[in-house]
Design an enzyme around this catalytic site. Structure first.
Site, PDB file in Angstrom:
ATOM      1  N   HIS A   1      -7.184   0.836   3.461  1.00  0.00           N
ATOM      2  CA  HIS A   1      -8.291  -0.550   3.391  1.00  0.00           C
ATOM      3  C   HIS A   1      -9.138  -0.252   4.208  1.00  0.00           C
ATOM      4  O   HIS A   1      -8.818   0.245   5.458  1.00  0.00           O
ATOM      5  CB  HIS A   1      -7.557  -1.808   3.052  1.00  0.00           C
ATOM      6  CG  HIS A   1      -6.693  -1.969   4.308  1.00  0.00           C
ATOM      7  ND1 HIS A   1      -6.109  -3.186   4.477  1.00  0.00           N
ATOM      8  CD2 HIS A   1      -6.043  -1.376   5.437  1.00  0.00           C
ATOM      9  CE1 HIS A   1      -5.339  -3.386   5.569  1.00  0.00           C
ATOM     10  NE2 HIS A   1      -5.420  -2.091   6.401  1.00  0.00           N
TER      11      HIS A   1
ATOM     12  N   VAL B   1      -5.168 -12.272   8.393  1.00  0.00           N
ATOM     13  CA  VAL B   1      -6.030 -13.234   8.173  1.00  0.00           C
ATOM     14  C   VAL B   1      -5.286 -14.610   8.095  1.00  0.00           C
ATOM     15  O   VAL B   1      -4.165 -14.661   7.533  1.00  0.00           O
ATOM     16  CB  VAL B   1      -7.084 -13.507   7.156  1.00  0.00           C
ATOM     17  CG1 VAL B   1      -8.308 -12.490   7.272  1.00  0.00           C
ATOM     18  CG2 VAL B   1      -6.251 -12.998   5.654  1.00  0.00           C
TER      19      VAL B   1
ATOM     20  N   TRP C   1       0.919  -1.220   0.072  1.00  0.00           N
ATOM     21  CA  TRP C   1       0.009  -0.057   0.149  1.00  0.00           C
ATOM     22  C   TRP C   1       0.747   1.264   0.079  1.00  0.00           C
ATOM     23  O   TRP C   1       1.637   1.306   0.973  1.00  0.00           O
ATOM     24  CB  TRP C   1      -1.103   0.059   1.132  1.00  0.00           C
ATOM     25  CG  TRP C   1      -1.893  -1.302   1.158  1.00  0.00           C
ATOM     26  CD1 TRP C   1      -2.847  -1.261   0.441  1.00  0.00           C
ATOM     27  CD2 TRP C   1      -2.036  -2.163   1.989  1.00  0.00           C
ATOM     28  NE1 TRP C   1      -3.663  -2.109   0.525  1.00  0.00           N
ATOM     29  CE2 TRP C   1      -3.019  -2.960   1.535  1.00  0.00           C
ATOM     30  CE3 TRP C   1      -0.885  -2.984   2.764  1.00  0.00           C
ATOM     31  CZ2 TRP C   1      -3.118  -4.131   2.121  1.00  0.00           C
ATOM     32  CZ3 TRP C   1      -1.326  -4.020   3.525  1.00  0.00           C
ATOM     33  CH2 TRP C   1      -2.529  -4.894   2.882  1.00  0.00           C
TER      34      TRP C   1
ATOM     35  N   ARG D   1      -5.202   5.588  -2.035  1.00  0.00           N
ATOM     36  CA  ARG D   1      -3.774   4.986  -2.052  1.00  0.00           C
ATOM     37  C   ARG D   1      -2.984   5.563  -3.042  1.00  0.00           C
ATOM     38  O   ARG D   1      -3.544   6.223  -4.250  1.00  0.00           O
ATOM     39  CB  ARG D   1      -3.816   3.644  -2.607  1.00  0.00           C
ATOM     40  CG  ARG D   1      -4.693   2.595  -1.968  1.00  0.00           C
ATOM     41  CD  ARG D   1      -4.654   1.093  -2.461  1.00  0.00           C
ATOM     42  NE  ARG D   1      -5.247   0.248  -1.374  1.00  0.00           N
ATOM     43  CZ  ARG D   1      -5.517  -0.960  -1.500  1.00  0.00           C
ATOM     44  NH1 ARG D   1      -5.067  -1.634  -2.313  1.00  0.00           N
ATOM     45  NH2 ARG D   1      -6.240  -1.478  -0.683  1.00  0.00           N
TER      46      ARG D   1
ATOM     47  N   ALA E   1     -13.253 -12.429   7.752  1.00  0.00           N
ATOM     48  CA  ALA E   1     -13.304 -11.183   7.112  1.00  0.00           C
ATOM     49  C   ALA E   1     -13.149 -11.134   5.520  1.00  0.00           C
ATOM     50  O   ALA E   1     -12.734 -12.386   5.074  1.00  0.00           O
ATOM     51  CB  ALA E   1     -12.473 -10.379   7.723  1.00  0.00           C
TER      52      ALA E   1
HETATM   53  N1  PHE Z   1      -7.855  -5.278   3.082  1.00  0.00           N
HETATM   54  C1  PHE Z   1      -7.415  -6.018   2.089  1.00  0.00           C
HETATM   55  C2  PHE Z   1      -7.051  -5.318   0.776  1.00  0.00           C
HETATM   56  O1  PHE Z   1      -7.210  -4.167   0.853  1.00  0.00           O
HETATM   57  C3  PHE Z   1      -8.744  -6.931   1.693  1.00  0.00           C
HETATM   58  C4  PHE Z   1      -9.160  -8.038   2.821  1.00  0.00           C
HETATM   59  C5  PHE Z   1      -9.990  -7.844   3.517  1.00  0.00           C
HETATM   60  C6  PHE Z   1      -8.391  -9.353   2.903  1.00  0.00           C
HETATM   61  C7  PHE Z   1     -10.193  -8.791   4.508  1.00  0.00           C
HETATM   62  C8  PHE Z   1      -8.515 -10.317   3.506  1.00  0.00           C
HETATM   63  C9  PHE Z   1      -9.621  -9.958   4.609  1.00  0.00           C
HETATM   64  O2  PHE Z   1      -6.676  -5.823  -0.267  1.00  0.00           O
END
Ligand code: PHE
Length: 339
Positions: free
Chosen positions: A169, A254, A154, A195, A306
């Site tokens: 995010h 995760v 990011w 971003r 998630a």
């Molecule tokens: N936050 C991650 C992204 O911006 C996406 C994501 C959300 C992945 C929740 C796993 C669980 O790419």
């Protein structure tokens, strides 16, 4: 005086009066004088009582002839003599007005609402989440320490005040939400993320994400449920049958981490899906125990999943939009397609 004479007289009388009529008001008065219930025309009806059968027939014919003629003449005259008010209205209505367009909500707002409704059906509540967040919420608490290579994913827009940034995010709201709420819950955060990237038809400096977060008692809320929820959501969103494919992937917050693919619109592969029949659509996984712990969740009792995906990407797929930059362009030719 015989009936024929009376008919002729009335006709002459009306024609003469009509010739002098100046405006609509006078015309209306004359019309009333002739046509009202005990007016000049119905006065003639007395002959129906007086005349004998044979003559009555002739009179009837002439009477109707006169009536029809007068009605026609009045109609014509009415068309020519418009009242002053009507003339006034005429002016207003025929005056060319400025063209103006009725505004409407932007496609993003409309679709956000739709998505919230779909998730409500699946038992998820929509929660407001901040766009300016701490470095900790966006990175550290999600297992992305400053030295972690995942930060390279990011390009962050920092706020001058130390430790604050525009969220990269929607996952940034996971820990704050976990901290302040007792499970079980199923929620979505939907909103802008930022971003600092070069823009092209697939990248925009600002876009929207939909984040799902479910934390419930074990063994509920497992990967099987995640797959089911995603399938239901994508089928309702795209209004077609969808196959879900989960692939192992890596997101530090995760474990296991998954890449979510949905079946493409095509049957046998196309350019859009690079002939793989699947399109990459979201990131997902079981919430990492570290993240749950930071949210003060008892990880022996509860587990969570998630997922996150880009709203614009969903819409580009659904409506065949070739360039993400259209969304923020303000170009009415684009926006009006979705009002
Ligand atoms: N936050 C991650 C992204 O911006 C996406 C994501 C959300 C992945 C929740 C796993 C669980 O790419």
């Amino acid at each position: 005086m015989n009936w024929l004479e009376e008919i002729t007289n009335l006709r002459n009388y009306v024609l003469e009066r009509l010739g002098k009529v100046q405006d609509r008001k006078e015309l209306d008065e004359l019309k009333l004088e002739i046509f009202k219930r005990k007016g000049k025309l119905s006065e003639l009806k007395k002959f129906f009582d007086i005349l004998k059968d044979e003559e009555k027939k002739n009179f009837g014919l002439k009477f109707n002839e006169l009536k029809n003629e007068l009605e026609r003449i009045f109609k014509e005259k009415e068309r020519q003599t418009t009242s002053r008010e009507e003339k006034f209205l005429d002016v207003i209505f025929s005056f060319p007005s400025k063209k103006f367009y009725l505004g409407s909500q932007h496609i993003i707002s409309l679709e956000q609402k739709r998505i919230i409704e779909i998730f409500a059906k699946l038992g998820f509540s929509a929660i407001d989440s901040p766009e300016v967040v701490s470095e900790k919420d966006n990175f550290d608490y999600l297992n992305i320490p400053s030295y972690h290579p995942a930060r390279d994913l990011w390009n962050t827009i920092w706020i001058k005040k130390k430790g604050l940034l525009l969220r990269t995010h929607t996952s940034a709201y996971q820990v704050p939400y976990l901290k302040n709420n007792f499970p079980p819950f199923r929620v979505i955060f939907i909103g802008k993320v930022f971003r600092f990237e070069a823009t092209d038809r697939r990248h925009e400096i600002q876009f929207n994400q939909i984040e799902g977060l479910s934390v419930v008692k074990r063994p509920e809320g497992n990967l099987g449920e995640l797959k089911g929820v995603l399938k239901e959501f994508f089928e309702m969103f795209f209004e077609r049958k969808v196959k879900i494919r989960l692939r192992p992937s890596y997101f530090p917050f995760v474990e296991p981490g998954l890449e979510v693919d949905i079946s493409c619109f095509c049957k046998n592969g196309c350019e859009f899906c690079s002939f793989t029949k699947y399109i990459e659509i979201a990131g997902a996984g079981m919430v990492h125990p570290d993240v749950l712990k930071r949210g003060k969740i008892d990880t022996l009792t509860f587990q969570g999943y998630a997922f996150g995906c880009g709203l614009e990407r969903l819409l580009m797929i659904k409506y065949n939009i070739p360039d993400i930059r259209y969304f923020l362009s303000g170009d009415l030719r684009f926006i009006k397609n979705f009002s």
